[in-house]
Write a protein that holds these residues in place. Structure first.
Motif, mmCIF file in Angstrom:
data_model
loop_
_atom_site.group_PDB
_atom_site.id
_atom_site.type_symbol
_atom_site.label_atom_id
_atom_site.label_comp_id
_atom_site.label_asym_id
_atom_site.label_seq_id
_atom_site.Cartn_x
_atom_site.Cartn_y
_atom_site.Cartn_z
ATOM 1 N N THR A 210 -9.023 -39.734 -59.388
ATOM 2 C CA THR A 210 -8.240 -40.976 -59.284
ATOM 3 C C THR A 210 -7.756 -41.488 -60.636
ATOM 4 N N SER A 211 -8.436 -41.122 -61.712
ATOM 5 C CA SER A 211 -7.984 -41.614 -63.016
ATOM 6 C C SER A 211 -6.917 -40.705 -63.622
ATOM 7 N N ASP A 212 -6.517 -39.660 -62.900
ATOM 8 C CA ASP A 212 -5.451 -38.787 -63.403
ATOM 9 C C ASP A 212 -4.085 -39.411 -63.132
ATOM 10 N N ASP A 213 -3.120 -38.884 -63.844
ATOM 11 C CA ASP A 213 -1.737 -39.299 -63.630
ATOM 12 C C ASP A 213 -1.200 -38.460 -62.461
ATOM 13 N N ILE A 214 -1.265 -39.017 -61.265
ATOM 14 C CA ILE A 214 -0.903 -38.242 -60.065
ATOM 15 C C ILE A 214 0.566 -38.500 -59.707
ATOM 16 N N ASP A 215 1.295 -37.438 -59.440
ATOM 17 C CA ASP A 215 2.703 -37.581 -59.053
ATOM 18 C C ASP A 215 2.752 -37.846 -57.540
ATOM 19 N N PHE A 216 2.663 -39.113 -57.159
ATOM 20 C CA PHE A 216 2.606 -39.453 -55.728
ATOM 21 C C PHE A 216 3.922 -39.170 -55.012
ATOM 22 N N ALA A 217 5.025 -39.288 -55.737
ATOM 23 C CA ALA A 217 6.323 -39.030 -55.092
ATOM 24 C C ALA A 217 6.362 -37.590 -54.572
ATOM 25 N N ALA A 218 5.691 -36.697 -55.289
ATOM 26 C CA ALA A 218 5.697 -35.284 -54.885
ATOM 27 C C ALA A 218 4.837 -35.047 -53.638
ATOM 28 N N LEU A 219 4.128 -36.071 -53.199
ATOM 29 C CA LEU A 219 3.257 -35.897 -52.022
ATOM 30 C C LEU A 219 3.970 -36.270 -50.714
ATOM 31 N N ARG A 220 5.258 -36.618 -50.813
ATOM 32 C CA ARG A 220 6.024 -36.922 -49.585
ATOM 33 C C ARG A 220 5.964 -35.726 -48.627
ATOM 34 N N ALA A 240 -0.685 -42.849 -51.593
ATOM 35 C CA ALA A 240 -0.136 -41.610 -51.020
ATOM 36 C C ALA A 240 0.633 -41.915 -49.736
ATOM 37 N N LEU A 241 0.061 -42.747 -48.901
ATOM 38 C CA LEU A 241 0.724 -43.091 -47.625
ATOM 39 C C LEU A 241 2.042 -43.830 -47.887
ATOM 40 N N GLU A 242 2.010 -44.747 -48.830
ATOM 41 C CA GLU A 242 3.221 -45.525 -49.127
ATOM 42 C C GLU A 242 4.302 -44.643 -49.750
ATOM 43 N N ASN A 243 3.890 -43.522 -50.311
ATOM 44 C CA ASN A 243 4.860 -42.583 -50.873
ATOM 45 C C ASN A 243 5.279 -41.511 -49.874
ATOM 46 N N ALA A 340 -5.518 -29.582 -46.681
ATOM 47 C CA ALA A 340 -4.823 -30.596 -47.495
ATOM 48 C C ALA A 340 -4.048 -29.890 -48.599
ATOM 49 N N ASP A 341 -2.883 -30.479 -48.952
ATOM 50 C CA ASP A 341 -2.122 -29.933 -50.086
ATOM 51 C C ASP A 341 -2.687 -30.427 -51.410
ATOM 52 N N LEU A 342 -3.288 -31.611 -51.376
ATOM 53 C CA LEU A 342 -3.946 -32.129 -52.585
ATOM 54 C C LEU A 342 -5.198 -32.871 -52.168
#
Ligand SMILES: Cc1cc2nc3c(=O)[nH]c(=O)nc-3n(C[C@H](O)[C@H](O)[C@H](O)COP(=O)(O)OP(=O)(O)OC[C@H]3O[C@@H](n4cnc5c(N)ncnc54)[C@H](O)[C@@H]3O)c2cc1C
Length: 497
Positions: A210-220, A240-243, A340-342
């Motif tokens: 959770t403290s990583d810089d996660i690219d949430f947009a890529a989780l669409r 993640a859900l909101e993205n 899961a993908d991530l």
């Protein structure tokens, strides 16, 4: 509506309040040099909430030969605008946080100055990024001279109560000498991310902390798994859900999500100030109970997840198998099998000195709770983690473990989460950070004075400002023809009429 123009008025009010309290005290610590190099009274590492409040508390006590450094860029210190993903703070808005009992330094005063009283009344919880705006203002209003982009690389405590610190900044590397070093270096200040072994074995592309810089947009459109049931698990699942994640599965080891925030719920001035005085067994008992009960995630954070029909809470679901499969993670729990993908590990942080190269020199000497003679951290699953916490002295200072002490180690102060077992929760969370900062500053002031007693005593001897001139009275028994008193003294007081 933002009305930044009223902040200068608040800052004038702050100056007045400090003036009314005669703060800061005049500097009193004797300057020191070693081989021509000036020695700092204090070096503070970290300019988050703890570092800023420690710096201010020290300055209020007249200890101002200090430097405060942070490796983060200006305004990006701590988690608030980096990896924290909650909408609001969990803490109630009424808490006074790092304000050090100064009304004009509170979040409330700042909010009122910017947005007005009506807006304050309408605030439920403090928006996360607004808290960072407040901390930025706090630093500005108190003129705290943070040096950003400067990292602590190493510490070498020395005899004579000095600590040599290796710093790296825009100008390159430098070695500074300080009489005290305060590690206000954050939640993970004595360790790092806690990553379960089965997660670590996965290919790096398949998991994040959770403290990583996660690219949430890529989780669409992707499937996301989250391990954990704490606040960060909810915040990351919601993000993640909101993205646009296709689905989010939360895997929770416990049979239920904790519902009661034990330690925070019963907190009062007695606990905040009295915990530190408790016997070892009580401290362990309190912290065990608190950890075993598990602080619940905030209700709003859980609802932020559960309002999505594609969010799935799996209770009683330890991860039995975790392995890569066709570019995804295959997850097996007692309840079923998932893909899961991530996978996001909301597994928190651990105290693990091996993860902090800047502490490598002192790490072997630091006494932990497990090193205390006769200490029995207990049986619960948190016992090991509690045993790893440093056993700190009354001023948050490290204590030596072995028979061959490292001189100067007790001039390094641990002002971060890891102090919790020794001091209670006064060095990390918002509620009692001012108590911790004052406790730290008072202890450092006491040590500086004690160590300088020869100089301080000499100052007393040299002090010659008379308050009486000697002409304020007559000696009733003096012979009538005795010479008149010598009134040539430098007394400031006027002769009474
Ligand atoms: C996601 C998250 C949400 C939280 N929400 C709440 C909440 O709602 N309410 C609450 O009371 N508490 C909350 N907390 C707990 C706590 O308030 C925060 O962790 C807070 O940031 C602690 O302040 P700090 O000054 O100890 O650490 P930080 O704010 O993390 O500051 C530490 C600083 O030290 C710097 N640093 C570290 N190592 C070095 C080095 N070697 N050299 C130079 N600089 C260094 C870092 O760059 C960082 O800026 C939260 C914590 C997290 C992680």
């Amino acid at each position: 509506m933002t009305t930044d123009l009223s902040l200068p008025i608040l800052e004038a009010e702050l100056r007045q309040q400090l003036d009314d309290l005669t703060l800061p005290a005049a500097p009193w610590v004797e300057p020191r040099t070693v081989d021509g190099q000036a020695v700092l009274d204090v070096l503070i590492v970290g300019a988050g909430m703890c570092g800023l409040s420690a710096s201010a508390a020290l300055r209020f006590l007249g200890i101002d030969r200090q430097r405060i450094v942070d490796r983060a860029p200006q305004g990006q210190e701590g988690p608030w605008v980096t990896y924290a993903r909650m909408e609001t703070l969990r803490s109630p808005k009424s808490l006074t946080g790092p304000a050090l009992d100064i009304p004009a330094l509170t979040f409330r005063a700042w909010h009122r100055a910017r947005f007005g009283e009506a807006a304050w009344a309408a605030v439920d919880k403090i928006p996360r990024t607004m808290w960072m705006d407040y901390l930025r203002w706090y630093r500005h209003a108190l003129d705290i001279p943070v040096e950003n982009g400067v990292a602590l690389l190493g510490l070498e405590p020395q005899a004579g109560g000095l600590v040599c610190a290796r710093l790296s900044g825009p100008g390159g590397e430098e070695r500074v000498l300080a009489r005290h070093v305060v590690l206000a270096n954050g939640r993970d200040g004595l360790g790092g991310k806690f990553i379960p072994a089965n997660v670590q074995r996965l290919p790096q592309a398949l998991w994040a902390h959770t403290s990583d810089d996660i690219d949430f947009a890529a989780l669409r459109g992707k499937a996301v798994a989250v391990i954990g049931a704490g606040a960060s698990a909810m915040d990351n699942a919601a993000t993640a859900l909101e993205n646009g994640a296709a689905r989010v599965d939360l895997f929770i080891r416990r049979a239920d999500i904790p519902r009661i925030n034990k330690l925070t719920g019963v907190s009062n001035p007695g606990l905040v100030h009295g915990y530190q005085e408790l016997e070892e067994a009580w401290k362990l008992r309190v912290m065990h109970y608190s950890l075993d009960s598990g602080p619940p995630p905030p209700r709003a954070s859980v609802l932020r997840v559960s309002r999505h029909p594609n969010a799935f809470f799996h209770l009683d679901s330890p991860l039995l198998t975790l392995e890569p499969a066709d570019g995804q993670v295959r997850i097996v729990t007692p309840k079923g099998e998932y893909r899961a993908d991530l996978l996001i590990a909301a597994t928190g942080f651990s105290v693990d000195l091996a993860q902090r190269p800047e502490l490598a020199t002192i790490a072997p000497h630091i006494r932990r709770w497990i090193d205390r003679p006769g200490c029995e951290p207990g049986e619960s699953r948190h016992a090991e983690a509690l045993g790893e916490l440093p056993d700190l002295g009354p001023g948050f200072e490290f204590q030596n473990k072995g028979p061959l002490p490292l001189p100067g180690l007790d001039h390094v102060h641990c002002f971060n989460y890891a102090a919790a077992l020794s001091h209670g929760k006064v060095s990390g969370d918002v509620p009692a950070v001012s108590v911790g900062a004052k406790r730290l500053a008072l202890a450092i002031a006491g040590t500086l004075f004690r160590e300088d007693i020869v100089v301080q005593y000499a100052r007393m001897e040299a002090y010659d400002k008379a308050e009486l001139a000697g002409d304020e009275w007559t000696d009733a028994d003096a012979p009538a023809d005795a010479p008149a008193a010598d009134n040539s003294s430098t007394a400031t007081g006027a002769r009474p009429a």
